[in-house]
Write an enzyme that holds these catalytic residues in place. Sequence first.
Site, PDB file in Angstrom:
ATOM      1  N   VAL A 129       6.731   9.870  -4.038  1.00  0.00           N
ATOM      2  CA  VAL A 129       6.452  11.132  -4.602  1.00  0.00           C
ATOM      3  C   VAL A 129       4.591  12.080  -4.064  1.00  0.00           C
ATOM      4  O   VAL A 129       4.298  12.845  -3.752  1.00  0.00           O
ATOM      5  CB  VAL A 129       6.327  12.383  -5.604  1.00  0.00           C
ATOM      6  CG1 VAL A 129       7.510  11.567  -6.193  1.00  0.00           C
ATOM      7  CG2 VAL A 129       5.392  10.880  -7.014  1.00  0.00           C
TER       8      VAL A 129
ATOM      9  N   THR B 259       3.116  -4.093  -4.636  1.00  0.00           N
ATOM     10  CA  THR B 259       4.390  -4.458  -4.097  1.00  0.00           C
ATOM     11  C   THR B 259       4.611  -3.852  -2.494  1.00  0.00           C
ATOM     12  O   THR B 259       4.239  -2.600  -2.506  1.00  0.00           O
ATOM     13  CB  THR B 259       5.843  -4.075  -4.613  1.00  0.00           C
ATOM     14  OG1 THR B 259       5.996  -2.810  -4.533  1.00  0.00           O
ATOM     15  CG2 THR B 259       5.987  -5.171  -5.555  1.00  0.00           C
TER      16      THR B 259
ATOM     17  N   LYS C  89      -4.695  -0.688  -9.381  1.00  0.00           N
ATOM     18  CA  LYS C  89      -3.521  -0.626  -9.052  1.00  0.00           C
ATOM     19  C   LYS C  89      -2.935  -1.754  -9.589  1.00  0.00           C
ATOM     20  O   LYS C  89      -2.967  -3.422  -9.087  1.00  0.00           O
ATOM     21  CB  LYS C  89      -2.977  -0.369  -7.526  1.00  0.00           C
ATOM     22  CG  LYS C  89      -2.043  -0.912  -7.491  1.00  0.00           C
ATOM     23  CD  LYS C  89      -0.903   1.546  -7.378  1.00  0.00           C
ATOM     24  CE  LYS C  89       0.192   0.745  -6.894  1.00  0.00           C
ATOM     25  NZ  LYS C  89       0.900   2.192  -7.285  1.00  0.00           N
TER      26      LYS C  89
ATOM     27  N   GLU D 240      -3.641   3.884 -10.999  1.00  0.00           N
ATOM     28  CA  GLU D 240      -2.169   4.296 -10.351  1.00  0.00           C
ATOM     29  C   GLU D 240      -1.278   3.598 -11.388  1.00  0.00           C
ATOM     30  O   GLU D 240      -1.047   2.270 -10.638  1.00  0.00           O
ATOM     31  CB  GLU D 240      -2.613   3.698  -9.306  1.00  0.00           C
ATOM     32  CG  GLU D 240      -1.018   5.029  -8.494  1.00  0.00           C
ATOM     33  CD  GLU D 240      -1.173   4.679  -7.008  1.00  0.00           C
ATOM     34  OE1 GLU D 240      -0.270   5.322  -6.036  1.00  0.00           O
ATOM     35  OE2 GLU D 240      -2.240   4.176  -6.210  1.00  0.00           O
TER      36      GLU D 240
END
Length: 233
Positions: free
Chosen positions: A13, A42, A38, A116
């Site tokens: 998104v 991945t 973060k 995040e």
Amino acid sequence: MTHFWMVGTDTDVGKTFCTVLMMRTLQLQKQRKVTVFKPVQTGQIYVNGEASYYDTSMYKRFSLIPLELHDLNSYSFKTPASPHLAARLENAHIDCQKLQHTLQELTTRYEQIICEGAGGLFVPLNEQLDCLIDVIQASSWPVVLVTKTGLGTINHTMLSFEALISRGIQVKGIMFNSYTDCEMENDNIATILRMTAIHTKELPYAIVPKVAGEEAIPTISLAESSLIKEMTR
């Protein structure tokens, strides 16, 4: 000073794009010592033949102040998959207690931390099925919810919003990403704001225009949005 999470209604998104915009805006607004963290990323990528990760590379590329690389991330895994699977494939384990300790340690050195998330709220982080929303809840930090503006966003946004408030997690506002200024998008935004206002006061928000690529980031200003005014007051 409020530390907070940037979380998405789903994968892809635009969380990282919006996180970078938020980082730059807050760095600029008050000349704050703002960093991004973060916890889990991945999907290894290669840029000019060098192994890297998209999220932390974006932070470094667009930050207005030098970032301490070791403060940007705890776990990185090569496979672009759910964190629990990506970790399993490398015989690793994501320790959620370790993540909480890292968050607390970062607060001793930074005025504001933007954390995040990875994927959506219920993405599993390990084989014990600890999910991102569990880590968010344990941190007691509020959330900015990142969502899209097109078809399907009302359902995805409200499901995520309801999940957050059911856990007692404060939603500071919404970032609507990839906006093209059509009638459906405008109605989607207005409807989401009306529906969330049933549970709380009207949420501050920012609208992020759809752009051709990351190079447009320096041209986007969120300073006049109600969300940024809320985050900097």
